[in-house]
Design an enzyme around this catalytic site. Structure first.
Site, PDB file in Angstrom:
ATOM      1  N   ARG A 135       0.870  -1.167   0.000  1.00  0.00           N
ATOM      2  CA  ARG A 135       0.000   0.000   0.000  1.00  0.00           C
ATOM      3  C   ARG A 135       0.911   1.223   0.000  1.00  0.00           C
ATOM      4  O   ARG A 135       2.007   1.183   0.543  1.00  0.00           O
ATOM      5  CB  ARG A 135      -0.896   0.010   1.237  1.00  0.00           C
ATOM      6  N   LYS A 160      -2.778  -1.030   7.614  1.00  0.00           N
ATOM      7  CA  LYS A 160      -4.043  -1.279   8.289  1.00  0.00           C
ATOM      8  C   LYS A 160      -3.766  -2.032   9.581  1.00  0.00           C
ATOM      9  O   LYS A 160      -3.588  -3.236   9.601  1.00  0.00           O
ATOM     10  CB  LYS A 160      -4.992  -2.094   7.398  1.00  0.00           C
TER      11      LYS A 160
END
Length: 291
Positions: A135, A160
């Site tokens: 990411r 996350k």
């Protein structure tokens, strides 16, 4: 900051919610309060339902955005306000999202995008995102100490949550990182900063939006048709691994997915793969058939 907002953020932090989740949930709760012009403590569950209806019908928010709002108010009333939320759970369910296959770039398109930037830093940032399936929030938070040359591995703190994972480091990527270091970091100001990709402010990491802008600039320069944001490099990483025969559970670990269902979204049936499929009929001996 109101006491309720401070307590809400504190509850999110101590339960390990990421910074992005904290911001998104807080934004939703503030929107709810502004809509009724009073504190959420004084807003009924029925009014929460009407607000969500407004988000869907009037503001035309996507299912993903509405589901964030649902999760935010559920957390607020259940955790921060400590209320019984059975009625709330029943009246504000999560919306069903349409399942979409992730768009991907062909390998030739990836090569064009990765080689488009002139600056070594920009080029190796995109290579890191694609080559490790990161990411953008994970890539911009990398530190120089995360590179393990001896084991040819890269340690990543996941965007996350607070979990981490270890990824294989390709020789090509390591070489590009070394080129970037010699060209733009070695002997330069803030060369001793722990962050791998530096931001505009001295000693600070590159911002997520800067990384996205690097991608869009490279995409435009490459001449490749735009299919989406920088997250498509991660999508392409996963799909290209599967096309090369890497098993789904292995890709799940590399991506840091908690559920294999999420990883399964990267399964693509390509024309090339279809051409390789043989009908079961061709696998049966023709002896005796039609005789």
């Amino acid at each position: 900051m109101t006491p309720l907002r401070a307590k809400f953020i504190r509850d999110l932090v101590i339960r390990g919610r990421s910074k992005n989740t904290q911001k998104a949930y807080t934004r939703c709760v503030c929107d709810l309060a502004r809509y009724y012009r009073r504190s959420p403590e004084l807003i009924s569950y029925e009014e929460v339902t009407d607000w969500l209806y407004h988000l869907i019908k009037k503001r035309k928010l996507s299912a993903s955005s509405v589901n964030i709002a649902v999760s935010a108010v559920r957390f607020l009333y259940a955790v921060t306000l400590g209320r019984e939320t059975l009625d709330l759970m029943a009246s504000v369910p999560h919306m069903k999202r349409a399942t979409r296959r992730a768009e991907v770039y062909a390998r030739s398109e990836i090569e064009a995008i990765l080689t488009a930037p002139r600056q070594p830093r920009d080029r190796v940032l995109l290579m890191t995102v694609y080559g490790c399936g990161l990411r953008i929030s994970e890539a911009t938070q990398l530190k120089t100490s995360d590179i393990d040359r001896a084991r040819m591995q890269l340690r990543v703190l996941e965007g996350k949550g607070a979990k981490g994972r270890v990824l294989p480091l390709s020789e090509r990527l390591l070489k590009e990182l070394e080129n970037y270091w010699r060209a733009q970091r070695q002997g330069k100001a803030a060369h001793d900063s722990p962050w791998l990709f530096l931001g505009k402010k001295a000693g600070q990491p590159m911002g997520r939006y800067t990384g996205q802008n690097i991608y869009y600039t490279a995409l435009e320069k490459s001449g490749v048709r735009r299919k989406g944001g920088i997250h498509l490099l991660r999508h392409s990483f996963a799909t290209h691994l599967m096309e090369s025969g890497v098993e789904l559970p292995v890709v799940q670990v590399l991506l840091g997915h908690s559920s294999i269902k999420t990883t399964a979204l990267y399964l693509h049936v390509t024309a090339r793969r279809l051409a390789e499929v043989r009908s079961p009929l061709d696998l049966i001996s023709s002896g005796g058939i039609g005789q």
